[in-house]
Structures are given as structure tokens and as C-alpha cells.
Design an enzyme around this catalytic site. Structure first.
Site, PDB file in Angstrom:
ATOM      1  N   LEU A 389       0.727  -1.152  -0.069  1.00  0.00           N
ATOM      2  CA  LEU A 389       0.088   0.053  -0.139  1.00  0.00           C
ATOM      3  C   LEU A 389       0.828   1.291  -0.095  1.00  0.00           C
ATOM      4  CD1 LEU A 389      -2.781  -0.984   2.513  1.00  0.00           C
ATOM      5  CD2 LEU A 389      -2.757  -0.859   0.058  1.00  0.00           C
ATOM      6  N   GLY A 390       1.990   1.014   0.258  1.00  0.00           N
ATOM      7  CA  GLY A 390       2.968   2.430   0.561  1.00  0.00           C
ATOM      8  C   GLY A 390       4.159   2.008   1.645  1.00  0.00           C
ATOM      9  N   ALA A 393       9.331   6.312   6.492  1.00  0.00           N
ATOM     10  CA  ALA A 393      10.351   6.084   7.154  1.00  0.00           C
ATOM     11  C   ALA A 393      10.261   5.095   8.102  1.00  0.00           C
ATOM     12  CB  ALA A 393      10.566   7.261   7.833  1.00  0.00           C
ATOM     13  N   GLY A 395       8.694   2.107   7.638  1.00  0.00           N
ATOM     14  CA  GLY A 395       8.444   0.562   7.142  1.00  0.00           C
ATOM     15  C   GLY A 395       7.597   0.574   5.864  1.00  0.00           C
ATOM     16  N   LYS A 413       1.728  -2.885   8.855  1.00  0.00           N
ATOM     17  CA  LYS A 413       3.125  -2.168   8.807  1.00  0.00           C
ATOM     18  C   LYS A 413       4.149  -3.163   9.392  1.00  0.00           C
ATOM     19  CE  LYS A 413       2.990   2.230   9.562  1.00  0.00           C
ATOM     20  NZ  LYS A 413       3.645   2.801   8.220  1.00  0.00           N
ATOM     21  N   ASP A 507       6.188  13.799  12.378  1.00  0.00           N
ATOM     22  CA  ASP A 507       6.238  13.578  10.917  1.00  0.00           C
ATOM     23  C   ASP A 507       5.007  14.026  10.143  1.00  0.00           C
ATOM     24  OD1 ASP A 507       7.652  13.289   8.633  1.00  0.00           O
ATOM     25  OD2 ASP A 507       7.605  11.093   8.693  1.00  0.00           O
TER      26      ASP A 507
END
Length: 672
Positions: A389-390, A393, A395, A413, A507
Site C-alpha cells: 500500500l505504501g 520512514a 517501514g 506495517k 512527521d
């Protein structure tokens, strides 16, 4: 003269259910009725009625008695008792998308905005949604991929507008309503409560623990109960006693020592004690109140072991039956008794140990709803991590399918920077993350802490990242963007001030803001910055974040606070306003390449329309546009002490606090 054979006895176009299409009208006495839920098309409890007095109203009903409650949560005010010709006659939805109440004197009270997408280029419909919000949608006839967009909706805040003494409000009993995108309500059970029907998030909530007057005298209230403090939350129709004047501590003590009290609201030196069921629950930042929710110190009642129920009557009965058996056996020989007792104790201990292992697997995550998964389970759920999915920073995120409550699709994740030997710290941080519950946060559902494998299981957000939404080919509407901005602000305010352990995200950027089914903004990756520090040096200058969103103090030997998130939010807010990235190619954009500089120039020169070119919805609300831009500039002030808190940012965006013209954010004497 007989009826024409071509005249229909009944036609659907004259009998709409929950939707009006262009060229449809609602005469006096006619109505629309919502469906029960998003997936249940039976009759719901919200009605749009064209009353006989000429008013068009939105009301709630008692289902299944079909009796209207007294409270109208929207009213066009088109009745006139002194002059009947000024009263409304019918509701008209024209082919061009304009909707209005036509009065008997042929005057019109327009309900739609002045600027409406062309009827020849767009489809239009008006729907009374299952959650009670009346919405006007439009869909491009040319671009099929654009989907249905919101033009306007009523009421502006259904959580607050439904304020009657009857019925549960916009959400069910014991539930709490907060305003999501497009004025749609979002319902969440407070901590210590769960949905009666797991498939109906808008329904009633039930306590997962007991508060009973039967327990009076069995121990001091301090030993049995504690409080969770929630800001700006109230159930205004559930009071049974008001104490005024009162201090905050007196308010808590009064509720603690009253077996009927489940929540105490403290505001303006007064205390409101409330009892079950709690109704009309809502979050309202204008309240400036504190809600103290009573919960058991031991959490939910202990789970029963099969054969040894918790209920007093059945437990007594079981022990009586057991005593009869024991009496009979103890009457036999000594050897038989010794053998029996040995086998009984061994079996009980073995079963109890096994049961406790099942009830408390390797998690060590106390008092949370977080599941512990094996690595094998997550490999199977993702089909060996097949669909990515993406990545970021912390993982890579994969799509998975596994049954967790009412959910099937999840986002998993794989963390790649956590020290494998730091198991205790990992569990501690996962515990903190799992206990954060807010409508604008992505919820952590589970985790894996097995050997070298560290994985987190999250809710799946169907509409992807904010980055793909605002930087794509199709520009989102102004109302969509403002609702998303306010949602992110509320989520950050919760992380900074309202959850049990303060969390600095570190972030904030469009890639870390996800959108759910209704395009409600949900912050992801919160808490991971601290978790990643497990195997990093914890120096003040250890910079974390993404270029363009990093606050200046990261580059200095100074203390990092929640104000780093405020700075990042300011950059994000300007991106949401303009649908532009904070850095663009200098060859293509020239002096406008750096977004913050360009916005500052436009603000100082009074040329804000340049930021939202051809965005008619934004241009029609220049006050809100100016307010949002000024808030963004306040957030990116170089001096952290000058930046507002996220709570004040929320109030500034909502318009409840005045926003003054910000100073230039840069101190050019400082070298970064």
C-alpha cells in the site's frame, strides 16, 4: 368525466423515498425519510417534512411508532401566521440544481448556494442521508472518475442542532457525536463503553463494566472506581443534579460517592451529575468543559472459567452441587480420597493455567483492545506480503484480510528500524498507541512481536492518503479541504493534550494523513517516532521528519516540544488550501516555487485569490479563506513560543477565536 386511461395511479417520481432529483417537488404534507444505516435500506429515524404551515423541517422520529419528536433540528422559517400568502407552498428542485421553497405569493426562498455547477455538465441530487444530514451532491457528466461531490448540506452541526429532550440525538444512547467532513456526524463510544450492535457505529453503546448501587458498603468508592477526563464532551439531557458553585475536585468527589452518577461535567465553577442512559452526546469545543467518566479500577469484570461462572446465584449453585459430590467421595476409603484429591488438584491447575494462557497471550499490553498476532497469521493475511500500500520512514505497509470485529481488510506495517532486543520498550509504546481513540486518528488494531518481527495492524483507509487526494488531477472541493484541515487539527490537539500520554508526532505531512470511507482525515504513524528511538541516540539534535515540514528548532540545540507538530501542520494547512506541494520545480514555478514564501507574499499584498484560482467555492467565502491562511502563517512562525497550541489552532479555524494578522515568520538573523 372518467379518468384518462393514460393517467398513472401511482408513480415513483411523485413518491420519493430519501432522494430528490431535478424537476421533483415536495408538496405540503409530503416527506423524505432516511434509510436506517449505510447498508440497511429499511426506514430510518430522520425525516424531511414539508409541513402544512409552509415550513420545511428536518426532524427525528421514534421508530417503529412513527411519531415525530418535538425537536426540529432544521427549519426554513417559511411559515407566516399573519399573512398566509407569505407561507411556503412546496419544495422545488429545479433542473439546473437550484432548490428553494416556493411561497404562495410565488416568491422563492433559495436554499442552495449562489454558485452551482452547471446542470448541463453535472448530475444533481439531494439526499437525506442515514445519519440525518441533508446533502446536495453533484457528479460530472464528463468525468466518471470524479465521483459524487458535496455542494452544500444542512444542518451545519447536527451534533449540536439535535437538542431535544426525547430520543438519543444524532448518535445512540451513551454514544458521542463529533463533526466529520461535509457536516456529517461521526459517532464513537467513550472509553469503557462498546457498541450494542458492532455493525451499527451510530447506535447505542453499553458500559463494559458495572456501576451498581448494590456495591455500596462492599468497599470504598476510591477502591472501586477511578475517572477518565475528556475535554469538551457533554450529554446535556442526562442531568439529575447540579452543584453550583463547585470546584473541580468537589465535582469528582460528588460523582465518586454517588452510585447513580456515571459522568460529572465541570464547567464555569458548576458541576452537572449525569446518570445512564446518556443521551445527545456531543463534542463541542465551545464548551470549555471537562467530563469525568467513572470507570472501574479493575476494568471489565474478570472473565469466567467454564464451569465456574461469575454470576453469584449460578456460582453458589455450582459449589453446592460440587460439595454434594465431595461429601459422597470423602465418605469412601482414605486411599480413594487421596487419589481423587490429587487428580482433582492437578486437573484444576492444568486447566486454569491453560485458560489463563489463552486469555492472556504473549501480549503484556495491559487494559487495551489490541490483539497479539503471530507472524504466521500476518503472512497468511497478506498472502506473503503480496500487495503493497505504501512505504515510509518506518517501514512498508501491506494490505491484509483478517476478521477483527466487524472489519476484514486491514493495513499491516512491517517495522524495519526497531531494536530487536528492546521488547519491553516496544510493548510499552504499542500500549500507549493502542489506548489512543479519536475519530481523526487511525486506530491500531493489533501487533506482532515475535522474534525479529515487529509489525503493527491498523484500520484500512479506503480513500488512501491526503497527498493523492489534494495533489491529484481532480481538485477537491473547498468544503472537503476545510473539513480535512480541521480534522487533522483536532487529531493533533488530542495527541498533544487529551490522551493519557502526550504524543509528539514529529512527521506530519500529507502522506501520513489518511482518508476513510467518508473522506474524514485520520492521522497515521503517531507514536512511531518515539518507538523508532528505541535503537537511536536520544539527543535533542537527532532530526526526525520530512524536508519542508521540519520545524527550525530541529536544527538547533534546543528542546523539541509539541510545537514542532504545529509548524508541520502550518505547512500542511497551506498545502491543503492551495492544493500545491510545499516545494515545486523552480523552472516551472519561478518565485512561487516555495509555497510558504508565496503564501506570505499573497497575504501581505492582499492577493489571496491567487492561491485558489478558479475555486469559486473558496472565493465566495473570502473570510474563511483569509482566516485559514493567517492560521497557517501563525503556525510556521520560526520562534516556537509564538506558534499557537493545536487547541487554539482548532478554535481559530472554527472561528470561535479571533485571528489577528500574523507577523513575518522568519528571523533572518538566525542561520539554519
Amino acid at each position: 368525466m372518467g379518468r384518462n386511461s393514460n393517467d398513472p395511479l401511482w408513480e415513483s417520481f411523485r413518491n420519493p423515498t430519501d432522494t430528490l432529483l431535478p424537476n421533483q417537488t415536495l408538496e405540503r404534507g409530503s416527506f423524505l425519510v432516511s434509510q436506517k444505516s449505510q447498508a440497511n435500506f429499511t426506514q430510518g429515524r430522520f425525516y424531511l417534512r414539508m409541513l402544512d404551515n409552509g415550513n420545511m423541517v428536518l426532524v427525528t422520529q421514534s421508530v417503529p411508532s412513527n411519531m415525530d419528536y418535538d425537536d426540529e433540528y432544521y427549519n426554513t422559517q417559511t411559515s407566516d401566521t399573519t399573512n398566509a400568502t407569505n407561507s411556503g407552498d412546496k419544495l422545488v428542485f429545479e433542473e439546473n440544481g437550484v432548490m428553494y421553497v416556493l411561497k404562495r405569493n410565488n416568491q422563492r426562498q433559495i436554499l442552495t448556494p449562489r454558485s452551482i455547477p452547471s446542470g448541463s455538465d453535472n448530475y444533481h441530487r439531494v439526499t437525506l442521508n442515514f445519519d440525518g444530514v441533508l446533502s446536495h451532491y453533484y457528479h460530472s457528466r464528463i468525468l466518471n472518475s470524479s465521483g459524487w461531490n458535496i455542494l452544500w448540506s444542512q444542518p451545519n452541526n447536527i451534533c449540536i442542532e439535535i437538542d431535544g429532550d426525547k430520543g438519543p440525538g444524532s448518535c445512540g444512547y451513551n454514544n458521542v457525536c463529533s463533526l466529520g467532513s461535509n457536516n456529517r456526524p461521526v459517532c464513537n463510544c467513550p472509553k469503557g463503553y462498546s457498541l450494542v450492535d458492532p455493525n451499527d457505529a451510530y447506535g447505542d453503546c453499553k458500559p463494559v463494566f458495572s456501576i451498581s448501587c448494590d456495591e455500596v458498603g462492599r468497599g470504598s468508592p476510591e477502591d472501586l472506581y477511578s475517572f477518565i477526563m475528556i475535554r469538551d464532551t457533554d450529554w446535556p439531557k442526562s442531568d439529575f443534579q447540579i452543584i453550583s458553585p463547585s470546584t473541580e475536585q468537589d465535582c469528582q468527589n460528588a460523582c465518586l460517592n454517588d452510585c447513580f452518577c456515571v459522568v460529572a461535567i465541570y464547567r464555569s465553577n458548576s458541576c452537572w451529575k449525569k446518570k445512564l442512559p446518556l443521551s445527545n452526546g456531543r463534542i463541542d469545543t465551545n464548551l470549555n468543559s471537562k467530563a469525568f467518566m467513572k470507570i472501574r479500577k479493575d476494568g471489565v469484570p474478570p472473565l469466567s472459567i467454564p464451569g465456574f461462572p461469575n454470576s453469584g446465584s449460578s456460582r453458589s449453585k455450582n459449589w453446592r452441587n460440587l460439595s454434594v459430590v465431595l461429601s459422597a467421595l470423602l465418605g469412601s476409603s482414605v486411599l480413594v480420597n487421596i487419589l481423587f484429591i490429587s487428580v482433582f488438584c492437578w486437573g484444576f491447575f492444568h486447566i486454569y493455567k491453560k485458560k489463563m494462557k489463552i486469555l492472556r497471550p504473549t501480549s503484556h499490553v495491559a487494559d487495551s483492545m489490541c490483539h497479539s498476532f503471530t507472524y504466521k497469521e500476518l503472512v497468511e493475511a497478506t498472502k506473503d506480503f503480496k500487495e503493497e500500500l505504501g512505504r515510509g520512514a518506518f517501514g512498508i505497509v501491506y494490505k491484509g484480510v483478517m476478521p477483527i470485529g466487524s472489519r476484514n481488510v486491514v493495513a499491516i506495517k512491517k517495522l524495519d528500524r526497531v531494536a530487536h532486543e528492546a521488547e519491553k520498550e516496544f510493548i510499552t509504546e504499542v500500549n500507549v498507541i493502542s489506548q489512543t481513540h479519536h475519530k481523526n486518528l487511525v486506530r491500531l488494531l493489533g501487533y506482532c512481536n515475535e522474534g525479529a518481527h515487529r509489525l503493527l495492524v491498523y484500520e484500512y483507509m479506503s480513500n488512501g492518503t491526503l497527498a493523492s487526494f489534494i495533489f491529484g488531477d481532480l481538485k477537491p472541493t473547498w468544503s472537503q479541504r476545510t473539513n480535512i484541515a480541521m480534522g487533522v487539527a483536532r487529531g493533533l490537539a488530542y495527541l498533544h493534550e487529551e490522551c493519557s500520554t502526550q504524543i509528539i508526532h514529529c512527521d506530519i505531512k500529507p502522506q501520513n494523513i489518511l482518508l476513510d470511507d467518508h473522506h474524514v482525515a485520520r492521522i497515521s504513524d503517531f507514536g512511531l517516532s518515539k518507538l523508532m528511538m528505541i535503537n537511536q541516540s536520544r539527543t535533542l539534535t537527532n532530526i526526525r521528519g520530512t524536508r519542508g515540514y521540519v520545524a527550525p528548532e530541529w536544527f538547533r540545540n534546543s528542546q523539541v516540544t509539541v510545537k514542532v507538530d504545529v509548524y508541520s501542520f502550518g505547512v500542511l494547512l497551506l498545502e491543503i488550501i492551495t492544493c500545491r506541494k510545499n516545494y515545486e520545480n523552480e523552472e516551472s514555478y519561478g518565485p512561487e516555487a516555495i509555497l510558504t514564501d508565496w503564501v506570505l507574499d499573497c497575504l501581505q499584498e492582499g492577493k489571496l485569490e491567487a492561491l485558489v484560482q478558479s475555486d469559486f467555492e473558496a472565493l465566495n467565502d473570502k473570510k474563511q479563506l483569509e482566516r485559514f491562511v493567517m492560521v497557517g502563517v501563525w503556525c510556521i512562525q520560526e520562534d516556537p513560543s509564538t506558534r499557537p497550541t493545536m487547541r487554539k489552532v482548532c478554535q481559530m479555524l472554527e472561528g470561535s477565536v479571533e485571528v489577528t494578522f500574523p507577523p513575518c515568520p522568519y528571523n533572518f538573523s538566525i542561520t539554519i
